[in-house]
Design a protein around this motif. Structure first.
Motif, mmCIF file in Angstrom:
data_model
loop_
_atom_site.group_PDB
_atom_site.id
_atom_site.type_symbol
_atom_site.label_atom_id
_atom_site.label_comp_id
_atom_site.label_asym_id
_atom_site.label_seq_id
_atom_site.Cartn_x
_atom_site.Cartn_y
_atom_site.Cartn_z
ATOM 1 N N LEU A 135 12.249 8.514 -1.275
ATOM 2 C CA LEU A 135 12.797 9.843 -1.562
ATOM 3 C C LEU A 135 11.727 10.846 -1.977
ATOM 4 N N ASP A 136 10.625 10.375 -2.574
ATOM 5 C CA ASP A 136 9.574 11.307 -2.998
ATOM 6 C C ASP A 136 8.655 11.702 -1.849
ATOM 7 N N ARG A 137 9.062 11.353 -0.615
ATOM 8 C CA ARG A 137 8.349 11.675 0.628
ATOM 9 C C ARG A 137 7.077 10.842 0.834
ATOM 10 N N LEU A 155 0.858 -1.178 0.000
ATOM 11 C CA LEU A 155 0.000 0.000 0.000
ATOM 12 C C LEU A 155 0.899 1.234 0.000
ATOM 13 N N THR A 156 0.310 2.421 -0.062
ATOM 14 C CA THR A 156 1.101 3.649 -0.123
ATOM 15 C C THR A 156 0.535 4.704 0.815
ATOM 16 N N VAL A 157 1.429 5.374 1.527
ATOM 17 C CA VAL A 157 1.102 6.612 2.240
ATOM 18 C C VAL A 157 1.756 7.742 1.463
ATOM 19 N N PRO A 158 0.976 8.556 0.751
ATOM 20 C CA PRO A 158 1.571 9.628 -0.060
ATOM 21 C C PRO A 158 2.048 10.782 0.823
ATOM 22 N N PRO A 159 2.804 11.717 0.244
ATOM 23 C CA PRO A 159 3.188 12.907 1.017
ATOM 24 C C PRO A 159 1.950 13.678 1.484
#
Length: 449
Positions: A227-229, A195-199
């Motif tokens: 690196l893209d936070r 899954l993803t937690v975006p900035p």
């Protein structure tokens, strides 16, 4: 009788253009050995990485030492983020930070598998004598004829001659399957899903200096920074639990209940959950890793020889050590492939067995123990001992992650330390007893006098 293959005498093929295959290709190319790397996927630098299959890497001392050998250490660290400890998110409690090292200074490095693979592919491609072939799937080997059996992108069968075949084609290795060595593949009842937690407002939504863990007894979720936070999150659940959440509403409700502090930071949760596949977690134990045929010598490496579960962050680090060992053995054997590969498997087998067991044990620690106050007190005591007995008492985690001590030597090192500590505690107790005027009975003396 193994064939007599010496330096420069034959065609060398590497199966698998992943991390280990590329590193080994660079090491061999720098020796002046011509090598062809066969990869079943299209070039990931063009086609992109497979979605939902990465499990971000935690590169530590062993992996960095290997990357140093091919001039990629500094480049890789520029693509990585340091993690100085675990941030544990217990059920119903506040997150707590648990440093990895006694001094709080040492760290492991979060790096995307795709980024590191691209760097290694670029380096392999620029190494004289190395040729990369994509979209050709190896289906097996013919050791008698000295050939690789392949299929092209259209499924048409191909045959390529090879005298030395080095198989780094993963946990479900087609080469290993065609050799049928003794051993087994243990598949955990748990699988994984990304899954993803975006900035959030352009910044990290969680502390980027930590590997985040949500321990839930028989399952867990982890998150590593990018690196893209963003954060790449990975669920480690029983496979049956993944199918139990059948609708987007059920997914969001479950996360709101069981992962409340992060559920609101995942706007694409339901979509990621539905789209990303469930991967398997396997441990491969097999022997021998080397097969001598009339036409070709074949050796397994990395996950093809000894896949481990990812809970100590050592899969890539361990595979890189295989490549360094093969290179070292070629030097010791003066380029004689049969002798070098025999040395390689004898030296590495005990080490890979050891880290496989430690990785399985660390799964229990991460999903179950880390949220316990007793565990935290124990870890604090271990760090205090490490500071007081610097160099003489070192935790298992530090030996695995921050040293290059052979994995097989670590369990015995820990036992020796514990015996030393127990003897010191007993000695201190006896001294306290005597100092307080307590009589310690002597054996064989009547009345205890």
């Amino acid at each position: 009788m193994a064939p007599d293959r010496t330096r420069g005498a034959g065609r060398v093929a590497i199966v698998g253009g992943g991390l280990a295959g590329c590193l080994l290709a660079v090491l061999l190319g720098r020796r002046g050995i011509e090598v062809t790397v066969y990869e079943r996927r299209p070039d990931p630098r063009v086609a992109g990485a497979e979605r939902g299959r990465s499990i971000n890497l935690a590169i530590s001392a062993r992996g960095l030492a290997a990357l140093e050998q091919v001039g990629l250490r500094d480049r890789s660290l520029k693509q990585a983020l340091p993690m100085h400890g675990r941030m544990v998110h217990p059920r119903g409690g506040e997150p707590n930070f648990q440093p990895y090292s006694a001094d709080g200074e040492r760290h492991i490095n979060s790096i995307g598998r795709a980024e590191l693979n691209r760097s290694l592919l670029d380096t392999a491609e620029s190494t004289p004598g190395v040729r990369l072939v994509f979209s050709q799937r190896v289906t097996g080997v013919d050791t008698k004829a000295g050939a690789l059996l392949l299929e092209d992108a259209g499924g048409r069968p191909l045959t390529e001659p090879a005298d030395v075949i080095l198989a780094g084609d993963g946990a479900y290795s087609a080469v290993r399957g065609s050799l049928r060595p003794d051993g087994d593949t243990d598949v955990l009842e748990h699988g994984y899903k990304e899954l993803t937690v975006p900035p959030k407002d352009g910044e990290f939504a969680l502390d980027p200096d930590a590997l985040h863990i949500w321990p839930r007894g028989t399952s867990m979720m982890i998150a590593l920074p990018n690196l893209d936070r963003s954060f790449t999150c990975t669920l480690f659940w029983k496979k049956s639990d993944f199918t139990a959440l059948g609708t987007p509403g059920a997914v969001t409700a479950y996360f709101a209940e069981h992962y409340p502090d992060v559920a609101g930071l995942m706007p694409g949760l339901a979509e990621d959950y539905a789209r990303n596949p469930v991967g398997s977690l396997v441990t491969v134990r097999c022997w021998p890793w080397v097969r001598y045929g009339d036409g070709a010598i074949v050796a397994l490496l990395g996950d093809a020889a000894h896949a481990i579960v990812p809970f100590f962050g050592q899969g890539a680090n361990c595979a890189f050590e295989d490549c360094i060992e093969i290179d070292r053995c070629l030097t010791e054997a003066d380029g004689h492939w049969p002798r070098a590969l025999s040395l390689y498997q004898e030296r590495r087998k005990a080490n890979t067995d050891a880290i496989a067991e430690m990785a399985l044990d660390n799964f229990v620690e991460m999903r179950d123990r880390v949220s316990s106050p007793v565990y935290r007190a124990k870890q604090a005591a271990v760090h205090a001992l490490e500071r007081r007995l610097a160099g003489r008492y070192v935790s298992r985690y530090e030996l695995v992650s921050f040293s290059t001590m052979p994995y097989a030597e670590i369990p015995s090192r820990i036992r020796r330390q514990n015996r030393m500590l127990a003897a010191a505690v007993l000695g201190a107790g006896a001294a306290v007893g005597l100092g307080a005027g307590v009589l310690i009975p002597r054996r064989g003396r009547r009345g205890g006098r």
